[in-house]
Structures are given as structure tokens and as C-alpha cells.
Design a protein around this motif. Structure first.
Motif, PDB file in Angstrom:
ATOM      1  N   VAL A 208      91.996 -15.760 145.856  1.00 39.62           N
ATOM      2  CA  VAL A 208      91.610 -17.159 146.081  1.00 39.62           C
ATOM      3  C   VAL A 208      92.731 -17.903 146.801  1.00 39.62           C
ATOM      4  O   VAL A 208      93.886 -17.458 146.814  1.00 39.62           O
ATOM      5  CB  VAL A 208      91.310 -17.908 144.753  1.00 39.62           C
ATOM      6  N   THR A 209      92.356 -19.038 147.414  1.00 41.48           N
ATOM      7  CA  THR A 209      93.381 -19.986 147.852  1.00 41.48           C
ATOM      8  C   THR A 209      93.234 -21.241 147.003  1.00 41.48           C
ATOM      9  O   THR A 209      92.121 -21.617 146.615  1.00 41.48           O
ATOM     10  CB  THR A 209      93.242 -20.354 149.335  1.00 41.48           C
ATOM     11  N   VAL A 210      94.364 -21.843 146.703  1.00 43.06           N
ATOM     12  CA  VAL A 210      94.370 -23.066 145.903  1.00 43.06           C
ATOM     13  C   VAL A 210      95.040 -24.150 146.730  1.00 43.06           C
ATOM     14  O   VAL A 210      96.117 -23.925 147.290  1.00 43.06           O
ATOM     15  CB  VAL A 210      95.155 -22.871 144.581  1.00 43.06           C
ATOM     16  N   GLU A 211      94.396 -25.316 146.856  1.00 45.92           N
ATOM     17  CA  GLU A 211      94.998 -26.428 147.602  1.00 45.92           C
ATOM     18  C   GLU A 211      94.749 -27.727 146.849  1.00 45.92           C
ATOM     19  O   GLU A 211      93.748 -27.853 146.133  1.00 45.92           O
ATOM     20  CB  GLU A 211      94.400 -26.493 149.006  1.00 45.92           C
ATOM     21  N   PRO A 212      95.644 -28.691 146.978  1.00 45.68           N
ATOM     22  CA  PRO A 212      95.434 -29.973 146.292  1.00 45.68           C
ATOM     23  C   PRO A 212      94.159 -30.632 146.801  1.00 45.68           C
ATOM     24  O   PRO A 212      93.832 -30.533 147.981  1.00 45.68           O
ATOM     25  CB  PRO A 212      96.656 -30.802 146.688  1.00 45.68           C
ATOM     26  N   ALA A 213      93.424 -31.268 145.902  1.00 35.45           N
ATOM     27  CA  ALA A 213      92.211 -31.976 146.297  1.00 35.45           C
ATOM     28  C   ALA A 213      92.209 -33.344 145.629  1.00 35.45           C
ATOM     29  O   ALA A 213      91.458 -33.605 144.696  1.00 35.45           O
ATOM     30  CB  ALA A 213      90.980 -31.175 145.896  1.00 35.45           C
ATOM     31  N   PRO A 214      93.116 -34.218 146.097  1.00 31.97           N
ATOM     32  CA  PRO A 214      93.206 -35.540 145.461  1.00 31.97           C
ATOM     33  C   PRO A 214      91.893 -36.303 145.642  1.00 31.97           C
ATOM     34  O   PRO A 214      91.182 -36.099 146.617  1.00 31.97           O
ATOM     35  CB  PRO A 214      94.367 -36.216 146.199  1.00 31.97           C
ATOM     36  N   ASN A 215      91.597 -37.139 144.707  1.00 35.31           N
ATOM     37  CA  ASN A 215      90.392 -37.988 144.726  1.00 35.31           C
ATOM     38  C   ASN A 215      89.087 -37.208 144.542  1.00 35.31           C
ATOM     39  O   ASN A 215      88.015 -37.763 144.667  1.00 35.31           O
ATOM     40  CB  ASN A 215      90.288 -38.828 146.014  1.00 35.31           C
ATOM     41  N   GLU A 216      89.171 -35.925 144.309  1.00 36.53           N
ATOM     42  CA  GLU A 216      87.938 -35.171 144.040  1.00 36.53           C
ATOM     43  C   GLU A 216      87.697 -35.175 142.529  1.00 36.53           C
ATOM     44  O   GLU A 216      88.627 -35.287 141.738  1.00 36.53           O
ATOM     45  CB  GLU A 216      88.088 -33.717 144.503  1.00 36.53           C
ATOM     46  N   LYS A 217      86.424 -35.013 142.158  1.00 33.34           N
ATOM     47  CA  LYS A 217      86.076 -35.075 140.747  1.00 33.34           C
ATOM     48  C   LYS A 217      85.671 -33.675 140.262  1.00 33.34           C
ATOM     49  O   LYS A 217      85.026 -32.935 140.995  1.00 33.34           O
ATOM     50  CB  LYS A 217      84.903 -36.037 140.580  1.00 33.34           C
ATOM     51  N   VAL A 218      86.071 -33.337 139.051  1.00 32.60           N
ATOM     52  CA  VAL A 218      85.602 -32.089 138.452  1.00 32.60           C
ATOM     53  C   VAL A 218      84.224 -32.372 137.864  1.00 32.60           C
ATOM     54  O   VAL A 218      84.066 -33.245 137.014  1.00 32.60           O
ATOM     55  CB  VAL A 218      86.569 -31.607 137.343  1.00 32.60           C
ATOM     56  N   LEU A 219      83.217 -31.646 138.344  1.00 34.91           N
ATOM     57  CA  LEU A 219      81.845 -31.924 137.918  1.00 34.91           C
ATOM     58  C   LEU A 219      81.587 -31.399 136.512  1.00 34.91           C
ATOM     59  O   LEU A 219      82.199 -30.433 136.064  1.00 34.91           O
ATOM     60  CB  LEU A 219      80.853 -31.266 138.879  1.00 34.91           C
ATOM     61  N   ASN A 220      80.630 -32.030 135.846  1.00 34.17           N
ATOM     62  CA  ASN A 220      80.120 -31.560 134.564  1.00 34.17           C
ATOM     63  C   ASN A 220      79.539 -30.146 134.744  1.00 34.17           C
ATOM     64  O   ASN A 220      78.953 -29.839 135.783  1.00 34.17           O
ATOM     65  CB  ASN A 220      79.026 -32.554 134.129  1.00 34.17           C
ATOM     66  N   GLY A 221      79.696 -29.290 133.742  1.00 36.69           N
ATOM     67  CA  GLY A 221      79.290 -27.888 133.868  1.00 36.69           C
ATOM     68  C   GLY A 221      77.833 -27.702 134.231  1.00 36.69           C
ATOM     69  O   GLY A 221      77.487 -26.875 135.074  1.00 36.69           O
ATOM     70  N   ILE A 222      76.961 -28.460 133.591  1.00 37.41           N
ATOM     71  CA  ILE A 222      75.528 -28.307 133.867  1.00 37.41           C
ATOM     72  C   ILE A 222      75.209 -28.863 135.258  1.00 37.41           C
ATOM     73  O   ILE A 222      74.513 -28.233 136.055  1.00 37.41           O
ATOM     74  CB  ILE A 222      74.684 -28.989 132.764  1.00 37.41           C
ATOM     75  N   THR A 223      75.759 -30.031 135.580  1.00 37.90           N
ATOM     76  CA  THR A 223      75.528 -30.644 136.902  1.00 37.90           C
ATOM     77  C   THR A 223      76.011 -29.721 138.013  1.00 37.90           C
ATOM     78  O   THR A 223      75.364 -29.579 139.048  1.00 37.90           O
ATOM     79  CB  THR A 223      76.298 -31.987 137.000  1.00 37.90           C
ATOM     80  N   LEU A 224      77.169 -29.100 137.800  1.00 36.39           N
ATOM     81  CA  LEU A 224      77.740 -28.204 138.809  1.00 36.39           C
ATOM     82  C   LEU A 224      76.760 -27.079 139.143  1.00 36.39           C
ATOM     83  O   LEU A 224      76.491 -26.792 140.315  1.00 36.39           O
ATOM     84  CB  LEU A 224      79.053 -27.613 138.280  1.00 36.39           C
ATOM     85  N   LEU A 225      76.194 -26.455 138.115  1.00 37.46           N
ATOM     86  CA  LEU A 225      75.265 -25.350 138.370  1.00 37.46           C
ATOM     87  C   LEU A 225      73.973 -25.865 138.998  1.00 37.46           C
ATOM     88  O   LEU A 225      73.410 -25.228 139.889  1.00 37.46           O
ATOM     89  CB  LEU A 225      74.961 -24.591 137.069  1.00 37.46           C
ATOM     90  N   GLN A 226      73.522 -27.039 138.527  1.00 36.53           N
ATOM     91  CA  GLN A 226      72.289 -27.595 139.106  1.00 36.53           C
ATOM     92  C   GLN A 226      72.462 -27.887 140.591  1.00 36.53           C
ATOM     93  O   GLN A 226      71.609 -27.554 141.405  1.00 36.53           O
ATOM     94  CB  GLN A 226      71.889 -28.879 138.362  1.00 36.53           C
ATOM     95  N   THR A 227      73.603 -28.482 140.970  1.00 41.05           N
ATOM     96  CA  THR A 227      73.782 -28.850 142.381  1.00 41.05           C
ATOM     97  C   THR A 227      74.019 -27.628 143.265  1.00 41.05           C
ATOM     98  O   THR A 227      73.722 -27.659 144.446  1.00 41.05           O
ATOM     99  CB  THR A 227      74.965 -29.834 142.565  1.00 41.05           C
ATOM    100  N   THR A 228      74.544 -26.552 142.677  1.00 43.06           N
ATOM    101  CA  THR A 228      74.821 -25.388 143.526  1.00 43.06           C
ATOM    102  C   THR A 228      73.693 -24.362 143.533  1.00 43.06           C
ATOM    103  O   THR A 228      73.729 -23.438 144.334  1.00 43.06           O
ATOM    104  CB  THR A 228      76.130 -24.677 143.094  1.00 43.06           C
ATOM    105  N   THR A 229      72.697 -24.502 142.651  1.00 42.58           N
ATOM    106  CA  THR A 229      71.635 -23.491 142.646  1.00 42.58           C
ATOM    107  C   THR A 229      70.248 -24.049 142.934  1.00 42.58           C
ATOM    108  O   THR A 229      69.436 -23.384 143.561  1.00 42.58           O
ATOM    109  CB  THR A 229      71.559 -22.753 141.287  1.00 42.58           C
ATOM    110  N   LEU A 230      69.962 -25.264 142.468  1.00 44.65           N
ATOM    111  CA  LEU A 230      68.602 -25.791 142.628  1.00 44.65           C
ATOM    112  C   LEU A 230      68.420 -26.438 143.992  1.00 44.65           C
ATOM    113  O   LEU A 230      69.351 -27.036 144.534  1.00 44.65           O
ATOM    114  CB  LEU A 230      68.305 -26.833 141.542  1.00 44.65           C
TER     115      LEU A 230
END
Lengths: 138, 455
Positions: A109-131
Motif C-alpha cells: 500500500v501507499t499511505v499519504e496524509p489526507a487532511p480534511n477527509e472524514k473516516v466514514l461509518n463502517g456501514i455507510t462505507l460499504l454501502q457507498t462502495t458497493t451499492l
């Protein structure tokens, strides 16, 4: 990429992950337990990061925003750890090498700073990436 | 920390303590839990670890799914429906699918698993349990080279060398070390941890490694090489100066140490099954353990995760001959991990419907597998909200085995233990077994098959 590092990602259990999966997967607790990346202090320094800041983790399989924290089970420079859960599995490798078992440990993997980004809720994350969601009126 | 929502006024005289309760969380299956009850309410637990305690308390913490639900297509909105409607829909989905995938099973009872396997057979589907993403590679290796095994009771009473390889029991099986492996005093290990040597092999100096007498820091993904070198060193052959990040001297020292012990035990976990090499790592570990039996008594036990994943393998095996990744689509049981395991099926879009029971692939499968899951008709049985319930079409809640239902489960060393019922389930909730039986009966009706069980 100006400010990023390459690392080897493993995922796995922590006891806080174990506690959070017992009925708390829709809550903030799950994000606190598993929406994190445990990094060695030397790697945090390379990225000029303070513990608690958000980072974007990318692999050949996808990307995810998580919160960087100082590792509790180190030192392990070059190795990063995301507790098992929907965040880790945005980037883990689905290749099973004819065993049925995806590659959950040892993902480049690569890791880079992502200021101002939000960590999504676990269920929301899967919903937005699959549905395939309909456009909803706000 | 997670707030526990059980701290309300109680009168001490109304409290009751239920003893010898079995904890339905991990494969350690602790059977000495005490649960303090006030009527039907869990007030506290004793002896349980942090995770086990949460498992009991979260059953009544107000975040259960209380009614079956159906998701509106193309949205994340769920509408409550009746059990009758949800079961009818589930039966229609499974009966009309060509090759449905039934996945999970590891957090429910053997009795429910038994019904589920018949359902998979009747539907001509594929049934897989969470060993698929856990110790599936271990099972494959055991099928290849066999395995010397023993029970955790023997470990407690006899083992004087404990090796944890690629596992972190302090986090994943918090009471494993205190109940069975390191700290308890046993018949031949009277002085507890003073009579034992603890070796931890892991790429990270984990919290378990911090307790170890010897910590071996293996380079991530190089377990096969180190195991092979250990095997070679055990036979007295020469090995390279550094193998997988570990110095020759340390490998030789470990090989010699193991020979001096009376009873060695290798516990291994996801660190070897989920990484490069997969079943070949376990193959090599078993071969080393077999070699060690020329010098002393040595055995190995996989650190099974879900409390009844071992049972899922047992039930599938006695019913149809295979422990996981079982395919009924040709009318008979077939097993071919790499083709018939859940992730292989989802990756290649080889199932046209799916049912998930007592597990959460939404959280624990790579997202690309779940992208296909999200496109096919799906049913999930779970007491709680999870990423999987969030993307399924039909959500059916159920009671929790080991807390609200009795049921049999198998410990990681293949010992069956009867889980107890401690409290009544919330009114109206059905058990996994009941829901599965009703779906099975309805599927048989739709397909014109005779009612009743035939296994």
C-alpha cells in the motif's frame, strides 16, 4: 507523490475490534476501533503526521481514508496494521491463489496524509462502495 | 471505551447468578462464566474477558434489530416487514436461484447448521462457513499431511513448551493463556507458568510477544521459509545465516529447545493462514510437528476464531463429507476450495443469490467480493446491524445462541460443549434454527419436494 510512503499492510484482530463488533458496527465505536491504521513512529515522522490525523491508504485493489495512530505493538517500521473490518477490506487483495482465502496480510500500500477527509461509518462505507444508489434529493 | 448501558438501580435481593455459562464469542469457548441477572435483565458478568462481557451485555443494550426488514432497491432505506413476509421472500429467492451461496454458520448452533446444510442441498447451492477466511488453509493442509492433535485439557496438564505462531491471543482469544496454555497449574505443570516456556513468532512484537520467554521476529510473509529452516535445523542440517529475517542461531536454539521439552504445543493463527503460502505454511508446520515427535511429544491446535466455526466444519463433514466450501449444484456434495469457496464464487460472479447467516462478510471480505453480493438478491440473518445487513435485500433478526437459546458448539480442539440459555429473547424474535426450518419447508413446497427432513 510528494508526501507518501510505501508500506506492507496486514490486518487482524484487536480486543477493541472484538468489543466493537458486538452490536456496535453502526456506531462511532466501530470507527474508533477499526477505522484506524497503526503505524510505526518512524513512518509517522516520514509523513510529518501527528497521531490522530487522517490518511489515505491506496493499494492495487482500492483506497480508503482512515485515522493514523501510533502503533501499540511495535516497533515495526515499514509494516502498517489496520484492524480487520470494512476499512481494511477496501484495500486487501481478493486473490485466493486457489485456496478460497483472500490475501488479508501482506498487501503493498501507499499511505499519504489526507487532511480534511472524514473516516466514514463502517456501514455507510460499504454501502457507498458497493451499492448502485439512486440520486437522492437532499 | 464503550459505554455499558446496564447501570441502573437494582435491589441486591432480586439478583440471581447463573453459573457455568458458556461464552459464545471465540473458539476458546470458556465455560466458567457467571452471569448476574435481575429478572430477565443481564446486570453483569464474571470471569468473562472484555469481549465476552460485551457479547452478553450488548444483547440487551438497545441496538438489536427487532423486526425483519426489506431494503428498497437502489436506496439504503429499510421498511419493516413481518417474519412471514421475510421468510416467504427468502424462500422465493433461494428456490428460484440456480446456484445460491449460503455463507456464515460459525456464530450459531450445530442444530441450525444442520438445517442450513439441508437447505443448501435442496437449493442446489454452495454452502461455506467462515473457515473459508480463517482456518480453511489449515484444513486443506490437514487433509494433505494429517495432524497430531490433542485437547486443551492435555495442554493445561502436560505442555511445557507453548509456541504461538502468527497469532495474538491477548487480543483475539483473551483467556486462552490463562485457562489452558501458560498460566494454569496442571497435573504435570504444577508451578503454572514457571513450568512452561512461551515462544511467540510474529512480524510484530505483539502484546502476546511481550509476555514471551523467546520472541522470534519473522519478516512478514516469510513463515514458510522459517518453518522450513526450523525443520532442517531440527534434523541437524545446516541452514543459511539469516532466514526470513531470523538469525541462524535463533532458529537452531529454538530447534534444540523444543527437543529438550516433554510436551510441546504449536498454536497457530491467521498470521500463517492469511499470508503468502497459505496452506503450504501449515503443511510445513505440521511436518515439523510430526518430525518433533521423534524426539518428544509434540502437537498442534489451530486458534479458531468464531466460537462455533469448528462445529460448522464438524456438521458439514458428518452430513456430507466436506468441512467447508461445499457445492451441491451437481446434485451431490463437491468440495474444491479455490473454486467453491465464498470469495471465489463472489469474485467470479458464480452465484445468483446469497444468504448470510451468523457472520459478517460485509466487514470481513475484500470489497470486490461484496460488490457482486450487492448486485444479487440477498438475505441476511443477524441479531445486530452490520455492514452486511446494510447492503442486503432481506434482513431477518434472530435470537442469540448461548445467551437466549441453547445449542451445541465445538471448541477449537474439537470438544463439543452445550451452550446454555441465560435469558429470554426479546418478544417475537425467532431463533436461527426456527427461521431456517421455516425457509427450508417453504423451499421444499415451492420445489414440490416431500416435507420432513431426510438427512
Amino acid at each position: 507523490m510528494t508526501n507518501s510512503i510505501e508500506a506492507n499492510l496486514i490486518s487482524g484482530r484487536t480486543f477493541m475490534q472484538g468489543v466493537a463488533i458486538e452490536g456496535h458496527k453502526h456506531e462511532e465505536e466501530y470507527i474508533k476501533a477499526c477505522g484506524i491504521i497503526e503505524m510505526d513512529v518512524s513512518d509517522l515522522k516520514k509523513l510529518h503526521l501527528f497521531p490522530g490525523q487522517t490518511v489515505r491508504v491506496r493499494s492495487a485493489n482500492g483506497e480508503v481514508v482512515v485515522r493514523a495512530v501510533k502503533t501499540t505493538q511495535g516497533p515495526h517500521p515499514g509494516l502498517v496494521f489496520i484492524p480487520m473490518g470494512p476499512w481494511a477490506n477496501q484495500v486487501t487483495s481478493p486473490n485466493t491463489y486457489s485456496t478460497g482465502m483472500p490475501h488479508f496480510k501482506g498487501v503493498k500500500v501507499t499511505v499519504e496524509p489526507a487532511p480534511n477527509e472524514k473516516v466514514l461509518n463502517g456501514i455507510t462505507l460499504l454501502q457507498t462502495t458497493t451499492l448502485h444508489l439512486k440520486e437522492t434529493a437532499q | 471505551m464503550i459505554e455499558t448501558k446496564t447501570e441502573t438501580q437494582v435491589k441486591p435481593e432480586s439478583l440471581k447468578i447463573v453459573t457455568d455459562v458458556v461464552c459464545p464469542f471465540c473458539g476458546t469457548l470458556c465455560d466458567d462464566i457467571k452471569v448476574v441477572l435481575d429478572g430477565n435483565r443481564i446486570v453483569d458478568t464474571m470471569n468473562a474477558c472484555i469481549i465476552g462481557n460485551e457479547k452478553f451485555k450488548s444483547a440487551q443494550a438497545g441496538h438489536r434489530i427487532m423486526t425483519p426488514m426489506e431494503r428498497e432497491e437502489g436506496t439504503t432505506e429499510f421498511a419493516p416487514v413481518s417474519y412471514d413476509y421475510a421468510i416467504e421472500k427468502a424462500a422465493q429467492i433461494l428456490a428460484n436461484a440456480k446456484r445460491p451461496l449460503l455463507y456464515g454458520w460459525s456464530s450459531t448452533s450445530c442444530e441450525a447448521q444442520e438445517v442450513g446444510n439441508e437447505l443448501a442441498e435442496v437449493c442446489g447451492g454452495v454452502t461455506d462457513n467462515t473457515a473459508s477466511v480463517c482456518h480453511g488453509p489449515s484444513i486443506m493442509a490437514i487433509q494433505t499431511v494429517g495432524a497430531p492433535c490433542c485437547t486443551l485439557g492435555e495442554v493445561k496438564n502436560r505442555a511445557d513448551l507453548i509456541i504461538y505462531w502468527g497469532c495474538n491471543p491477548i487480543h483475539a482469544h483473551p483467556r486462552h493463556m490463562s485457562r489452558y496454555s501458560i498460566y494454569p497449574r496442571g497435573f504435570f505443570t504444577e508451578r503454572g507458568f514457571d513450568d512452561r516456556t512461551l515462544v511467540v513468532v510474529d512480524p510484530r512484537p505483539t502484546d502476546t510477544a511481550k509476555q514471551a520467554d523467546i520472541y522470534v521476529q519473522v519478516e512478514q510473509g516469510r513463515d514458510y521459509e522459517v518453518l522450513d529452516a526450523l525443520r532442517t535445523a531440527t534434523r541437524g542440517e545446516d541452514i543459511p545465516d539469516v532466514v526470513g529475517g531470523v538469525k541462524k542461531e535463533q532458529i537452531k536454539e529454538l530447534a534444540e529447545l523444543a527437543k529438550t521439552k516433554k510436551f510441546g504445543l504449536l498454536f497457530f493463527g491467521m498470521g500463517v493462514t492469511q499470508t503468502t503460502g497459505k496452506h503450504r505454511n501449515i503443511d510445513m508446520a505440521i511436518s515439523w510437528v510430526a518430525d518433533m515427535n521423534k524426539y518428544t511429544k509434540f502437537s498442534l491446535i489451530p486458534m479458531r476464531g468464531h466460537y462455533n466455526v469448528t462445529g460448522a466444519g464438524q456438521v458439514m463433514t458428518w452430513q456430507s463429507g466436506f468441512p467447508f466450501a461445499m457445492d451441491f449444484s451437481r446434485g451431490h456434495a463437491r468440495y474444491n476450495p479455490g473454486e467453491t469457496a465464498a470469495n471465489d464464487m463472489l469474485q467470479r460472479h458464480e452465484c445468483d443469490a446469497a444468504m448470510v447467516i451468523a457472520s459478517d462478510p460485509g466487514a470481513h471480505f475484500p470489497v470486490s467480493s461484496m460488490k457482486w453480493y450487492a448486485q444479487i438478491p440477498t438475505i441476511v440473518l443477524d441479531p445486530h446491524y452490520t455492514p452486511t445487513t446494510g447492503i442486503s435485500n432481506i434482513v431477518i433478526p434472530s435470537s442469540i445462541v448461548g445467551i437466549e437459546e441453547e445449542g451445541t458448539a465445538y471448541r477449537m480442539d474439537n470438544v463439543p460443549i452445550r451452550c446454555r440459555k441465560v435469558i429470554d429473547a426479546p418478544e417475537g424474535l425467532l431463533s436461527d434454527e426456527e427461521v431456517l426450518k421455516r425457509i427450508l419447508n417453504r423451499v421444499k413446497e415451492i420445489k414440490g419436494l416431500p416435507a420432513g427432513t431426510h438427512h
